[in-house]
Design a protein around this motif. Structure first.
Motif, PDB file in Angstrom:
ATOM      1  N   ALA A  72       0.826  -1.390  -0.059  1.00 56.41           N
ATOM      2  CA  ALA A  72      -0.155   0.119   0.047  1.00 56.41           C
ATOM      3  C   ALA A  72       0.760   1.125  -0.020  1.00 56.41           C
ATOM      4  O   ALA A  72       0.388   2.276  -0.649  1.00 56.41           O
ATOM      5  CB  ALA A  72      -0.928  -0.030   1.160  1.00 56.41           C
ATOM      6  N   GLN A  73       2.088   1.131   0.920  1.00 58.41           N
ATOM      7  CA  GLN A  73       2.881   2.360   0.762  1.00 58.41           C
ATOM      8  C   GLN A  73       3.540   2.510  -0.642  1.00 58.41           C
ATOM      9  O   GLN A  73       3.254   3.832  -0.856  1.00 58.41           O
ATOM     10  CB  GLN A  73       3.886   2.183   1.939  1.00 58.41           C
ATOM     11  N   THR A  74       3.931   1.756  -1.450  1.00 61.78           N
ATOM     12  CA  THR A  74       4.581   1.962  -2.484  1.00 61.78           C
ATOM     13  C   THR A  74       3.560   2.522  -3.678  1.00 61.78           C
ATOM     14  O   THR A  74       3.657   3.024  -4.460  1.00 61.78           O
ATOM     15  CB  THR A  74       5.137   0.377  -3.075  1.00 61.78           C
ATOM     16  N   ALA A  75       2.234   1.745  -3.384  1.00 57.78           N
ATOM     17  CA  ALA A  75       1.242   2.333  -4.360  1.00 57.78           C
ATOM     18  C   ALA A  75       1.130   3.746  -4.000  1.00 57.78           C
ATOM     19  O   ALA A  75       0.946   4.520  -5.040  1.00 57.78           O
ATOM     20  CB  ALA A  75      -0.107   1.377  -4.040  1.00 57.78           C
ATOM     21  N   ALA A  76       1.034   4.205  -2.899  1.00 57.01           N
ATOM     22  CA  ALA A  76       0.501   5.401  -2.458  1.00 57.01           C
ATOM     23  C   ALA A  76       1.841   6.411  -3.031  1.00 57.01           C
ATOM     24  O   ALA A  76       1.358   7.577  -3.696  1.00 57.01           O
ATOM     25  CB  ALA A  76       0.136   5.383  -1.057  1.00 57.01           C
ATOM     26  N   GLY A  77       2.876   5.793  -2.852  1.00 59.52           N
ATOM     27  CA  GLY A  77       4.301   6.659  -3.436  1.00 59.52           C
ATOM     28  C   GLY A  77       3.954   7.019  -4.661  1.00 59.52           C
ATOM     29  O   GLY A  77       4.438   7.840  -5.400  1.00 59.52           O
ATOM     30  N   ASN A  78       3.660   5.656  -5.423  1.00 58.24           N
ATOM     31  CA  ASN A  78       3.734   5.925  -7.046  1.00 58.24           C
ATOM     32  C   ASN A  78       2.564   6.752  -7.435  1.00 58.24           C
ATOM     33  O   ASN A  78       2.884   7.594  -8.250  1.00 58.24           O
ATOM     34  CB  ASN A  78       3.388   4.434  -7.636  1.00 58.24           C
ATOM     35  N   ALA A  79       1.278   6.849  -6.873  1.00 61.77           N
ATOM     36  CA  ALA A  79       0.363   7.614  -7.346  1.00 61.77           C
ATOM     37  C   ALA A  79       0.528   8.992  -7.016  1.00 61.77           C
ATOM     38  O   ALA A  79       0.318   9.869  -7.829  1.00 61.77           O
ATOM     39  CB  ALA A  79      -1.018   7.137  -6.506  1.00 61.77           C
ATOM     40  N   ILE A  80       1.351   9.310  -5.950  1.00 58.61           N
ATOM     41  CA  ILE A  80       1.693  10.651  -5.702  1.00 58.61           C
ATOM     42  C   ILE A  80       2.662  11.242  -6.535  1.00 58.61           C
ATOM     43  O   ILE A  80       2.850  12.489  -6.815  1.00 58.61           O
ATOM     44  CB  ILE A  80       2.085  10.805  -4.244  1.00 58.61           C
ATOM     45  N   ARG A  81       3.797  10.566  -6.936  1.00 59.95           N
ATOM     46  CA  ARG A  81       4.891  10.881  -7.407  1.00 59.95           C
ATOM     47  C   ARG A  81       4.683  11.868  -8.773  1.00 59.95           C
ATOM     48  O   ARG A  81       4.943  12.672  -9.023  1.00 59.95           O
ATOM     49  CB  ARG A  81       5.767  10.072  -7.833  1.00 59.95           C
ATOM     50  N   THR A  82       3.508  11.138  -9.514  1.00 57.18           N
ATOM     51  CA  THR A  82       3.271  11.936 -10.762  1.00 57.18           C
ATOM     52  C   THR A  82       2.353  13.030 -10.634  1.00 57.18           C
ATOM     53  O   THR A  82       2.660  14.018 -11.409  1.00 57.18           O
ATOM     54  CB  THR A  82       2.140  10.915 -11.690  1.00 57.18           C
ATOM     55  N   VAL A  83       1.797  13.160  -9.258  1.00 57.34           N
ATOM     56  CA  VAL A  83       1.020  14.387  -9.041  1.00 57.34           C
ATOM     57  C   VAL A  83       1.800  15.489  -8.352  1.00 57.34           C
ATOM     58  O   VAL A  83       1.702  16.797  -8.723  1.00 57.34           O
ATOM     59  CB  VAL A  83      -0.059  14.065  -8.235  1.00 57.34           C
ATOM     60  N   VAL A  84       3.004  15.098  -7.857  1.00 55.55           N
ATOM     61  CA  VAL A  84       3.585  16.105  -7.107  1.00 55.55           C
ATOM     62  C   VAL A  84       4.517  16.980  -8.086  1.00 55.55           C
ATOM     63  O   VAL A  84       4.595  18.311  -7.969  1.00 55.55           O
ATOM     64  CB  VAL A  84       4.518  15.496  -5.999  1.00 55.55           C
ATOM     65  N   ASP A  85       4.752  16.358  -9.213  1.00 58.72           N
ATOM     66  CA  ASP A  85       5.563  16.965 -10.232  1.00 58.72           C
ATOM     67  C   ASP A  85       4.563  18.067 -10.891  1.00 58.72           C
ATOM     68  O   ASP A  85       5.222  18.868 -11.428  1.00 58.72           O
ATOM     69  CB  ASP A  85       6.108  15.762 -11.250  1.00 58.72           C
ATOM     70  N   GLN A  86       3.306  17.661 -10.679  1.00 58.72           N
ATOM     71  CA  GLN A  86       2.452  18.396 -11.497  1.00 58.72           C
ATOM     72  C   GLN A  86       2.016  19.690 -10.507  1.00 58.72           C
ATOM     73  O   GLN A  86       1.421  20.624 -10.815  1.00 58.72           O
ATOM     74  CB  GLN A  86       1.060  18.125 -11.874  1.00 58.72           C
ATOM     75  N   GLY A  87       2.636  19.833  -9.413  1.00 54.67           N
ATOM     76  CA  GLY A  87       2.361  20.956  -8.394  1.00 54.67           C
ATOM     77  C   GLY A  87       1.348  20.814  -7.665  1.00 54.67           C
ATOM     78  O   GLY A  87       0.816  21.840  -7.083  1.00 54.67           O
ATOM     79  N   MET A  88       0.897  19.700  -6.942  1.00 50.88           N
ATOM     80  CA  MET A  88      -0.255  19.768  -5.887  1.00 50.88           C
ATOM     81  C   MET A  88       0.448  20.026  -4.690  1.00 50.88           C
ATOM     82  O   MET A  88       1.238  19.198  -4.220  1.00 50.88           O
ATOM     83  CB  MET A  88      -0.942  18.323  -6.147  1.00 50.88           C
ATOM     84  N   GLN A  89      -0.232  20.647  -3.850  1.00 57.74           N
ATOM     85  CA  GLN A  89       0.478  20.960  -2.373  1.00 57.74           C
ATOM     86  C   GLN A  89      -0.506  20.403  -1.490  1.00 57.74           C
ATOM     87  O   GLN A  89      -0.303  19.775  -0.614  1.00 57.74           O
ATOM     88  CB  GLN A  89       0.646  22.412  -2.404  1.00 57.74           C
ATOM     89  N   ARG A  90      -1.942  20.565  -1.665  1.00 59.12           N
ATOM     90  CA  ARG A  90      -2.877  20.214  -0.490  1.00 59.12           C
ATOM     91  C   ARG A  90      -3.660  19.240  -1.135  1.00 59.12           C
ATOM     92  O   ARG A  90      -3.934  18.952  -2.178  1.00 59.12           O
ATOM     93  CB  ARG A  90      -3.534  21.207  -0.050  1.00 59.12           C
ATOM     94  N   ALA A  91      -3.801  18.173  -0.366  1.00 59.08           N
ATOM     95  CA  ALA A  91      -4.658  17.092  -0.652  1.00 59.08           C
ATOM     96  C   ALA A  91      -5.835  16.680   0.502  1.00 59.08           C
ATOM     97  O   ALA A  91      -5.418  16.828   1.578  1.00 59.08           O
ATOM     98  CB  ALA A  91      -4.023  15.961  -1.123  1.00 59.08           C
ATOM     99  N   GLU A  92      -6.894  16.285  -0.023  1.00 61.18           N
ATOM    100  CA  GLU A  92      -7.786  15.672   1.159  1.00 61.18           C
ATOM    101  C   GLU A  92      -8.033  14.114   0.837  1.00 61.18           C
ATOM    102  O   GLU A  92      -7.925  13.808  -0.448  1.00 61.18           O
ATOM    103  CB  GLU A  92      -9.232  16.437   0.640  1.00 61.18           C
ATOM    104  N   VAL A  93      -8.050  13.493   1.853  1.00 63.46           N
ATOM    105  CA  VAL A  93      -7.909  12.014   1.559  1.00 63.46           C
ATOM    106  C   VAL A  93      -9.002  11.368   2.007  1.00 63.46           C
ATOM    107  O   VAL A  93      -9.853  11.440   3.048  1.00 63.46           O
ATOM    108  CB  VAL A  93      -6.765  11.357   2.614  1.00 63.46           C
ATOM    109  N   MET A  94      -9.551  10.596   1.364  1.00 67.78           N
ATOM    110  CA  MET A  94     -11.164   9.931   1.288  1.00 67.78           C
ATOM    111  C   MET A  94     -10.495   8.352   1.339  1.00 67.78           C
ATOM    112  O   MET A  94     -10.054   7.699   0.450  1.00 67.78           O
ATOM    113  CB  MET A  94     -11.929  10.129   0.277  1.00 67.78           C
ATOM    114  N   ILE A  95     -11.003   7.493   2.752  1.00 62.53           N
ATOM    115  CA  ILE A  95     -10.640   6.129   2.596  1.00 62.53           C
ATOM    116  C   ILE A  95     -11.768   5.344   2.618  1.00 62.53           C
ATOM    117  O   ILE A  95     -12.986   5.727   3.357  1.00 62.53           O
ATOM    118  CB  ILE A  95      -9.856   6.146   4.181  1.00 62.53           C
ATOM    119  N   LYS A  96     -11.562   4.304   2.057  1.00 61.84           N
ATOM    120  CA  LYS A  96     -12.841   3.538   1.747  1.00 61.84           C
ATOM    121  C   LYS A  96     -12.293   2.159   1.991  1.00 61.84           C
ATOM    122  O   LYS A  96     -11.373   1.720   1.769  1.00 61.84           O
ATOM    123  CB  LYS A  96     -13.157   3.409   0.425  1.00 61.84           C
ATOM    124  N   GLY A  97     -12.969   1.443   2.923  1.00 61.38           N
ATOM    125  CA  GLY A  97     -12.932   0.066   3.161  1.00 61.38           C
ATOM    126  C   GLY A  97     -11.995  -0.405   4.516  1.00 61.38           C
ATOM    127  O   GLY A  97     -11.405   0.550   4.758  1.00 61.38           O
TER     128      GLY A  97
END
Lengths: 138, 216
Positions: A72-97
């Motif tokens: 789960a950690q590597t998946a989250a890291g992968n998903a965020i890496r592409t987005v951080v380069d695009q310049g996302m600073q704040r995020a809201e997290v929605m957890i399911k399950g």
């Protein structure tokens, strides 16, 4: 399933959809779906349009290892890496399950350079609707 | 002769008490020349017989208990209020701390269950969550007995689990070392950083709330 975006003949909506690689979004929403066997992390914008996603299965884990918190950690890291380069600073997290991915993905997001504004739990809760599957006999 | 006694004991594992009475009556008949050691040995055997489930079944029960407890944490109002009493029920589910059940260990006779709970959030939220869960242990035990079909509902102990946090910290340190290895190709720097990492662990415990920038 997708929110119906207004299909007015304005060129702006169409253009943004095709130019999504250069869209700069400072604030987004990270959806974490954590089941017992897998974790899927999806990054969307505030309206819900998906920017990028990653899961434990696409990170190379197969079988029982997909459900582990490390996956789960590597998946989250992968998903965020592409987005951080695009310049996302704040995020809201929605957890399911239920599942170990909840905790692990949250910690991975916290340790990256994205500011967590809110953590919400959006596990679907029926108001006594459909009949659940039968009880497992142990 | 002793072999036959063993067979008798194995034939009826569910009734150890009756077995012991019968065997004590039988011993004088079967072994008229028995001496004290023969009497003592079977008694020890009788006292050590308990019902042990097969290891595969123990694992299945553990997995099922984990599913049931996670489901209870998500759906049960009393448990949620115990874990997070900060009016989460009225505030549209904006959470300040998140509780997850990371592991469940069941004893071999399915009587004692150790539940490892990991809480995400600040220290106070962690204490509140763990204290709330521990106070609801009996309620959880009765709920589990209602939901699962077990002969005896097991005693439940909640234990705080630091392993997820430690694991994420180790991964962050490793990523930091890797990043610095890419930046600085000098081997001396690498060795000095890897020897500093145990100290960094202790420093990071204080830095965690502000720790946003270290890992990219």
């Amino acid at each position: 399933m997708a929110k119906p975006l207004p299909k007015i003949g304005s060129r702006r909506n169409g253009r943004i959809g095709s130019r999504k690689n250069s869209r700069k979004i400072p604030k987004g929403v990270i959806h974490v779906q954590a089941s017992f066997n897998n974790t899927i992390v999806t990054v969307t914008d505030v309206r819900g349009r998906v920017i990028s996603w990653s899961s434990a299965g696409t990170c190379g884990f197969r079988g029982t290892r997909r459900g582990t918190p490390f996956a789960a950690q590597t998946a989250a890291g992968n998903a965020i890496r592409t987005v951080v380069d695009q310049g996302m600073q704040r995020a809201e997290v929605m957890i399911k399950g239920p599942g170990l991915g909840r905790d692990a993905a949250l910690r991975a997001i916290r340790r990256s350079s994205i500011l967590l504004s809110f953590v919400r739990d959006v596990t679907p809760m029926p108001h006594n609707g459909c009949r659940p599957p039968k009880k497992r006999r142990v | 002769m002793p072999h036959v006694h063993l067979c008798l004991l194995l034939l009826r594992p569910h009734q150890p008490l009756l077995n012991s009475q019968r065997n004590i009556n039988l011993f004088p008949v079967w072994t008229p020349t028995s001496t004290a050691p023969v009497h003592l040995r079977p008694k020890l055997l009788i006292n050590s017989i308990t019902c042990m489930a097969k290891p595969r079944r123990v694992k299945m029960v553990a997995k099922q208990i984990q599913r049931e407890l996670s489901d209870m944490l998500l759906t049960d109002k009393m448990l949620q209020y115990a874990v997070l009493p900060v009016a989460a029920l009225g505030a549209d589910r904006y959470l300040s701390s998140l509780t997850t059940i990371s592991d469940v260990e069941v004893s071999a006779d399915l009587q004692v269950v150790k539940v490892y709970v990991s809480v995400f959030g600040d220290d106070r939220g962690k204490e509140v969550a763990i204290a709330g869960l521990k106070s609801k242990a009996k309620y959880v035990r009765s709920e589990l007995g209602r939901r699962m079909k077990l002969r005896l509902s097991p005693e439940i102990r909640f234990i705080e689990d630091e392993s997820l946090e430690r694991g994420s910290r180790v991964i962050a340190i490793l990523a930091r070392i890797k990043a610095s290895k890419d930046n600085v190709l000098d081997e001396d720097d690498e060795f000095s950083e890897s020897s500093d990492s145990p100290q960094d662990d202790r420093d990071w415990e204080g830095d965690d709330p502000d720790d946003i920038i270290y890992v990219k």
